[in-house]
Write an enzyme that holds these catalytic residues in place. Structure first.
Site, PDB file in Angstrom:
ATOM      1  N   GLY A 207     -12.030   7.330   5.817  1.00  0.00           N
ATOM      2  CA  GLY A 207     -12.057   7.395   4.357  1.00  0.00           C
ATOM      3  C   GLY A 207     -12.801   6.235   3.734  1.00  0.00           C
ATOM      4  N   GLY A 208     -13.890   5.837   4.352  1.00  0.00           N
ATOM      5  CA  GLY A 208     -14.599   4.631   3.919  1.00  0.00           C
ATOM      6  C   GLY A 208     -15.650   4.825   2.856  1.00  0.00           C
TER       7      GLY A 208
ATOM      8  CB  SER B 170       1.987   3.035   0.372  1.00  0.00           C
ATOM      9  OG  SER B 170       2.398   2.994  -0.979  1.00  0.00           O
TER      10      SER B 170
ATOM     11  CE1 TYR C 106       0.239   8.091   0.785  1.00  0.00           C
ATOM     12  CE2 TYR C 106       1.790   7.172  -0.801  1.00  0.00           C
ATOM     13  CZ  TYR C 106       0.609   7.079  -0.095  1.00  0.00           C
ATOM     14  OH  TYR C 106      -0.214   5.995  -0.257  1.00  0.00           O
TER      15      TYR C 106
ATOM     16  CG  ASN D  46      -8.832   3.485   3.469  1.00  0.00           C
ATOM     17  OD1 ASN D  46      -8.145   2.860   2.664  1.00  0.00           O
ATOM     18  ND2 ASN D  46      -9.737   4.378   3.081  1.00  0.00           N
TER      19      ASN D  46
END
Length: 263
Positions: A26-27, A154, A167, A102
């Site tokens: 996800g860069g 997170s 999540y 990521n």
């Protein structure tokens, strides 16, 4: 280490990251785009995977840093494609010695409305792909004599937030996975750590959920009274990827302006 100024920000340089083979999931957008830029500014050889076209970002990154990343357009939930992307990165840059997991999706959902299909979709992005990305790069790190893995989790699960229970379940699972893999592969000089960002105001967050009332309420909980931006996650990631943190592994570092506390 030393501080250097760039056209965009001031950051610390980590000499051992120059020439390092870095793979980021996800860069090409959100926090991931800033991570890609951060490693490029260190002189690293960066490859990143993402579903959406990122050719424009690649051109922008090369203009800003003088260092061109390798973009591999694919879906991390397709494990064969993920393994193929790592192989492509290794062919271009040598064995991956820094992995940054990521990519994530914090789509909102309610517990009583979740079905098995949504559970599988969410965990495939937020947990399963993390594990198999680690599994894929570790043999190369073993041959290279070591490496560093940084898993993005997170603070949401620490806060007991509602609105996205799968999540937060995945976030918590990432921490358990991080600790177990760190212990298993520590003898190979492979370090595995997690970063738990707070509410980072990416464009997606601003577009979907960052209402004035929500922002004010969250800022009230922070010790530092500034909202987080994607670039606030870069320094901690570079530190955990570099030899400056050579004796740190199996840890989770909250980068959240002081919302949660540990110890």
């Amino acid at each position: 280490m030393q501080d250097i100024d760039t056209s965009e920000t001031k950051l610390t340089t980590f000499p051992d990251l120059t020439g390092a083979s870095v793979f980021i999931t996800g860069g090409g957008s959100g926090i991931g785009a800033d991570l890609t830029l951060g490693f490029l500014r260190q002189g690293a050889k960066v490859a990143f995977i993402g579903r959406s076209d990122a050719d424009a970002f690649v051109r922008q990154a090369e203009r800003e840093t003088g260092n061109k990343p390798l973009f591999i357009q694919s879906d991390i939930t397709d494990l064969e494609a993920l393994r193929g992307a790592v192989a492509q990165a290794e062919a271009a840059h040598g064995p991956v010695t820094v992995l940054v997991n990521n990519a994530a999706n914090d789509q909102r959902h309610e517990t009583l409305e979740v079905d098995e299909e949504f559970w599988d979709w969410s965990t495939s992005i937020n947990l399963k792909a993390y594990f198999f990305a680690c599994q894929t790069v570790i043999p190369g790190m073993q041959k290279a004599g070591g490496g560093a893995i940084v898993n993005m989790t997170s603070i949401s699960y620490m806060m007991g937030n509602t609105g996205y229970p799968i999540y937060t379940t995945s976030n918590s699972g990432i921490n358990g996975m991080t600790r177990s893999i760190a212990r298993e592969f520590g003898p190979d000089k492979i370090r595995v750590n997690a970063i738990a960002p707070g509410w980072v105001l990416t464009q997606k967050q601003l577009d979907k959920w960052a209402t004035p009332d929500a922002l004010a309420a969250h800022l009230e909980r922070q010790c530092l009274k500034e909202h987080l931006s994607p670039e606030d996650i870069v320094g901690a990631t570079l530190f955990l990827a570099s030899s400056a943190s050579r004796m740190i592994t199996g840890q989770s570092l909250a980068v959240d302006g002081g919302v949660v506390v540990s110890g």
